[in-house]
Design a protein around this motif. Sequence first.
Motif, PDB file in Angstrom:
ATOM      1  N   LEU A 131       0.639  -1.548  -0.089  1.00  0.00           N
ATOM      2  CA  LEU A 131       0.168   0.229  -0.286  1.00  0.00           C
ATOM      3  C   LEU A 131       0.832   1.313  -0.166  1.00  0.00           C
ATOM      4  CD1 LEU A 131      -2.467  -1.259   2.856  1.00  0.00           C
ATOM      5  CD2 LEU A 131      -2.982  -0.899  -0.137  1.00  0.00           C
ATOM      6  N   VAL A 132       0.966   2.487  -0.838  1.00  0.00           N
ATOM      7  CA  VAL A 132       1.079   3.801  -0.758  1.00  0.00           C
ATOM      8  C   VAL A 132       0.771   4.517  -0.626  1.00  0.00           C
ATOM      9  CG1 VAL A 132       2.684   4.663  -1.853  1.00  0.00           C
ATOM     10  CG2 VAL A 132       2.629   2.401  -2.583  1.00  0.00           C
ATOM     11  N   ILE A 133       0.387   5.544   0.247  1.00  0.00           N
ATOM     12  CA  ILE A 133      -1.028   6.377   0.317  1.00  0.00           C
ATOM     13  C   ILE A 133       0.565   8.060   0.332  1.00  0.00           C
ATOM     14  CG2 ILE A 133      -0.266   6.263   2.674  1.00  0.00           C
ATOM     15  CD1 ILE A 133      -2.750   7.975   2.830  1.00  0.00           C
ATOM     16  N   ALA A 134       0.109   8.959  -0.415  1.00  0.00           N
ATOM     17  CA  ALA A 134       0.961   9.973  -0.549  1.00  0.00           C
ATOM     18  C   ALA A 134       0.757  11.182   0.090  1.00  0.00           C
ATOM     19  CB  ALA A 134       1.598   9.603  -1.974  1.00  0.00           C
ATOM     20  N   HIS A 194      -1.383  17.453   3.450  1.00  0.00           N
ATOM     21  CA  HIS A 194      -0.178  16.648   3.889  1.00  0.00           C
ATOM     22  C   HIS A 194      -0.401  17.026   5.672  1.00  0.00           C
ATOM     23  CE1 HIS A 194       4.141  16.930   4.433  1.00  0.00           C
ATOM     24  NE2 HIS A 194       3.611  17.698   5.898  1.00  0.00           N
ATOM     25  N   ASP A 195      -1.000  16.977   5.817  1.00  0.00           N
ATOM     26  CA  ASP A 195      -1.374  17.405   7.090  1.00  0.00           C
ATOM     27  C   ASP A 195      -1.952  16.082   7.656  1.00  0.00           C
ATOM     28  OD1 ASP A 195       0.470  19.514   7.502  1.00  0.00           O
ATOM     29  OD2 ASP A 195      -1.161  21.034   7.479  1.00  0.00           O
ATOM     30  N   SER A 196      -2.799  15.640   7.134  1.00  0.00           N
ATOM     31  CA  SER A 196      -3.686  14.203   6.927  1.00  0.00           C
ATOM     32  C   SER A 196      -2.748  12.795   7.073  1.00  0.00           C
ATOM     33  CB  SER A 196      -4.691  14.463   6.310  1.00  0.00           C
ATOM     34  OG  SER A 196      -4.941  15.762   7.024  1.00  0.00           O
ATOM     35  N   LEU A 197      -1.672  13.064   6.472  1.00  0.00           N
ATOM     36  CA  LEU A 197      -0.873  11.814   6.196  1.00  0.00           C
ATOM     37  C   LEU A 197      -1.368  10.966   7.308  1.00  0.00           C
ATOM     38  CD1 LEU A 197      -0.243   9.758   4.134  1.00  0.00           C
ATOM     39  CD2 LEU A 197       2.749  10.897   5.060  1.00  0.00           C
ATOM     40  N   ALA A 198      -0.471  11.126   8.963  1.00  0.00           N
ATOM     41  CA  ALA A 198      -0.839   9.848   9.185  1.00  0.00           C
ATOM     42  C   ALA A 198      -1.684   9.171   9.878  1.00  0.00           C
ATOM     43  CB  ALA A 198      -0.019  11.005  10.621  1.00  0.00           C
ATOM     44  N   ALA A 199      -3.174  10.447  10.224  1.00  0.00           N
ATOM     45  CA  ALA A 199      -4.579   9.847  10.292  1.00  0.00           C
ATOM     46  C   ALA A 199      -4.642   9.176   9.281  1.00  0.00           C
ATOM     47  CB  ALA A 199      -5.360  11.146  10.273  1.00  0.00           C
ATOM     48  N   GLU A 200      -5.011   9.871   7.834  1.00  0.00           N
ATOM     49  CA  GLU A 200      -5.150   8.987   7.075  1.00  0.00           C
ATOM     50  C   GLU A 200      -4.510   7.523   6.736  1.00  0.00           C
ATOM     51  OE1 GLU A 200      -7.169   9.342   4.721  1.00  0.00           O
ATOM     52  OE2 GLU A 200      -8.053  11.934   4.935  1.00  0.00           O
ATOM     53  N   THR A 201      -3.187   7.038   7.021  1.00  0.00           N
ATOM     54  CA  THR A 201      -2.590   6.151   6.781  1.00  0.00           C
ATOM     55  C   THR A 201      -3.453   4.961   7.835  1.00  0.00           C
ATOM     56  OG1 THR A 201      -0.361   7.359   6.303  1.00  0.00           O
ATOM     57  CG2 THR A 201      -0.883   4.880   7.701  1.00  0.00           C
ATOM     58  N   GLN A 202      -3.760   5.896   8.981  1.00  0.00           N
ATOM     59  CA  GLN A 202      -4.151   4.867  10.475  1.00  0.00           C
ATOM     60  C   GLN A 202      -5.722   4.492   9.528  1.00  0.00           C
ATOM     61  OE1 GLN A 202      -2.403   3.770  12.732  1.00  0.00           O
ATOM     62  NE2 GLN A 202      -0.878   4.470  12.117  1.00  0.00           N
TER      63      GLN A 202
END
Length: 281
Positions: A131-134, A194-202
Amino acid sequence: MTGLPDALTVDLEAPELIGEIAGDTLTVTINRPEKRNAVTADGYHGIKRAAMIVADEPDLQFLIITGTGDVFCAGGDMNSVSNPDRSWDAFTEAYDATPFEVLGKIPKIVVCAVNGIAMGGGLVMTLFADLVIASDRARLRVPDLTRGVYEAFVAARIPQRIGTLRANHMIYGNDWLDAADAGRYGLVGKVVPHDSLAAETQALLDRVRNTGPAARAAMKREMARALPAVDVSGYWSSIGTSEQIEAFSAFLEKRSPRWSVNSDRDAFVQTRRSAWMPSDS
């Protein structure tokens, strides 16, 4: 066998890597901002170490790889000073130093959370992740040919992912690709603020947790069978050649490379010129 603690710091034997276990996930953060998160040989080994920890431990289901700042990973910095306290043999592991294929082989899910620039080995890690989320600030590039390196991992994976023609433009043209185009081409699976990357990954992992671990592993194994093999020996044969040394020298000296031309076929070519070259040339 006792289970793992809910939170644990993991020593990955590389100073640029931060390893942290939280629940069912081991997160590896590349933290070398002064070198644009370029990974040393020790760092590459540390990522392999993280992958094997996740593969071994029944409580762990996910490996996340991400970076600090505005760079995911600028590739390998194999010429940097190695960790003097390393416990692995860099000499005998030379042909198996990179973690790329290991990421694709372990039975757990590997996620690249691409927070910024990804090129060289940093980009290749995304090609072997599940999985790759950017971040929408991410930018990707394949600079390897400008360094005189035959990047076999890129050659084996990018055409399969985005198509041959787009791959040709990316590999030979070595232009930057922004996050929007990367998402549109299929080089990354999802682009988020960008600021949501960690939350979107979880949030993505929460959805994956609804699927069966054994079935996931079988699915990953079967999909991998359709992927082309990587010419790893060819890759390593391009390291340390005169062409690669000239490319690196040009990079360090901030000049254009002076590529040498193979003259082994000069006599043969000379006999064929009469078929097309005007006699008065």
